[in-house]
Design an enzyme around this catalytic site. Structure first.
Site, PDB file in Angstrom:
ATOM      1  N   HIS A   1       0.824  -1.219   0.000  1.00 15.50           N
ATOM      2  CA  HIS A   1       0.000   0.000   0.000  1.00 15.50           C
ATOM      3  C   HIS A   1       0.856   1.266   0.000  1.00 15.50           C
ATOM      4  O   HIS A   1       0.357   2.352   0.287  1.00 15.50           O
ATOM      5  CB  HIS A   1      -0.959  -0.001   1.193  1.00 15.50           C
TER       6      HIS A   1
ATOM      7  N   SER B   1      -7.282  -7.379   9.473  1.00 17.56           N
ATOM      8  CA  SER B   1      -8.665  -7.862   9.493  1.00 17.56           C
ATOM      9  C   SER B   1      -8.965  -8.701   8.247  1.00 17.56           C
ATOM     10  O   SER B   1     -10.031  -9.285   8.143  1.00 17.56           O
ATOM     11  CB  SER B   1      -9.635  -6.683   9.581  1.00 17.56           C
TER      12      SER B   1
END
Ligand code: OAD
Length: 245
Positions: A116, A188
């Site tokens: 990212h 997550s």
């Protein structure tokens, strides 16, 4: 369960690390989801998107200045040191991270794939080629402009609405498909295509050791060992830096 994880790590010949925001929680960085997650308080569409940057650059830059300042003085916790130790012991241990805080590198790790991007640098939004470290000087007047062509600067983070860096994501999937063990820490597993990386490892026969205090999207299976503990507490034990008491 912990003994099995220790044994798997010891025996693994092609291990890979995959991390998310929870890896940096004990260093003081906030996660995105969950009780005190950033996306409970702020809107990702407005603050972390390419359209937001183009339409309201000062708003987006103010948010990144806030995050950068939160990150200033942040140091890698014991869990990071444990991964650095494991990397030196294994010789080869690629680290795939969704985090943009640079803590894996700050902890001395090499072979880090930042899928990212990174919060530590910025570059020209019009891609004239200018790139710089994000210093407090650059953040004095917002939005910062490119000194070469006058366009707005952008943080070198993948914003919502943008594709992930293709070479880095392909390399990450290659590693996932070839590893025998993936240690998945503090994510997550909800944001795609990053979330597909542990699933690719599983589909190709790897075992997953998951470190996360809460249940995630990863399946319950014999091939997924879920350790519901905090990264900084458990990693030193798993890599043999601390004795089990
Ligand atoms: P999330 O905020 O979605 O998830 C963080 C996870 O860390 C949660 O499952 C927590 O339970 C867990 N966690 C919290 N404290 C922990 C600790 N001390 N040790 C271990 N785990 C802990 O973060 P990510 O999965 O990384 O994207 O989110 C993925 C992407 O969503 C981010 O990279 C970001 C965000 O939008 C971009 O910026 C492109």
């Amino acid at each position: 369960m912990i003994n099995r994880a220790i044994e798997l790590i010891r025996k693994s010949t092609r291990p890979v690390i995959f991390t998310g925001a929870g890896m940096s929680r004990e260093s003081g960085m906030r996660t995105f989801r969950g009780e005190d997650g950033l996306w409970k308080q702020y809107s990702p569409e407005q603050l972390s998107s390419i359209s937001g940057l183009r339409s309201a650059p000062e708003v987006v830059w103010n948010w990144y200045r806030m995050r950068l300042m939160t990150g200033e003085g942040v140091v890698p916790h014991a869990g990071y040191k444990a991964l650095t130790y494991l990397q030196s012991k294994k010789g080869k241990l690629p680290v795939i991270t969704q985090n943009v805080d640079g803590l894996h590198r700050l902890a001395g790790q090499t072979d880090v794939l930042e899928i990212h991007g990174s919060m530590r640098t910025a570059s020209c939004l019009d891609e004239c080629g200018f790139s710089t470290e994000l210093t407090s000087g650059i953040l004095k007047n917002l939005p910062p402009f490119c000194p070469d062509c006058g366009a707005i600067l952008r943080p070198d983070i993948v914003l919502f609405g943008e594709l992930l860096p293709q070479k880095i994501i392909s390399k990450s999937y290659e590693l996932a498909e070839d590893c025998d063990l993936m240690i998945v820490i503090g994510t997550s597993v909800q944001v795609w295509p990053a979330a597909g990386i542990p699933f690719a490892a599983l589909e190709n026969g790897a075992v997953i050791i998951e470190i996360n205090p809460v249940q995630t999207e990863l399946p319950r299976s014999d091939h997924v060992i879920s350790i519901r503990r905090k990264a900084g507490e458990i990693l030193p034990l798993l890599v043999g830096l601390e004795e089990k008491t």
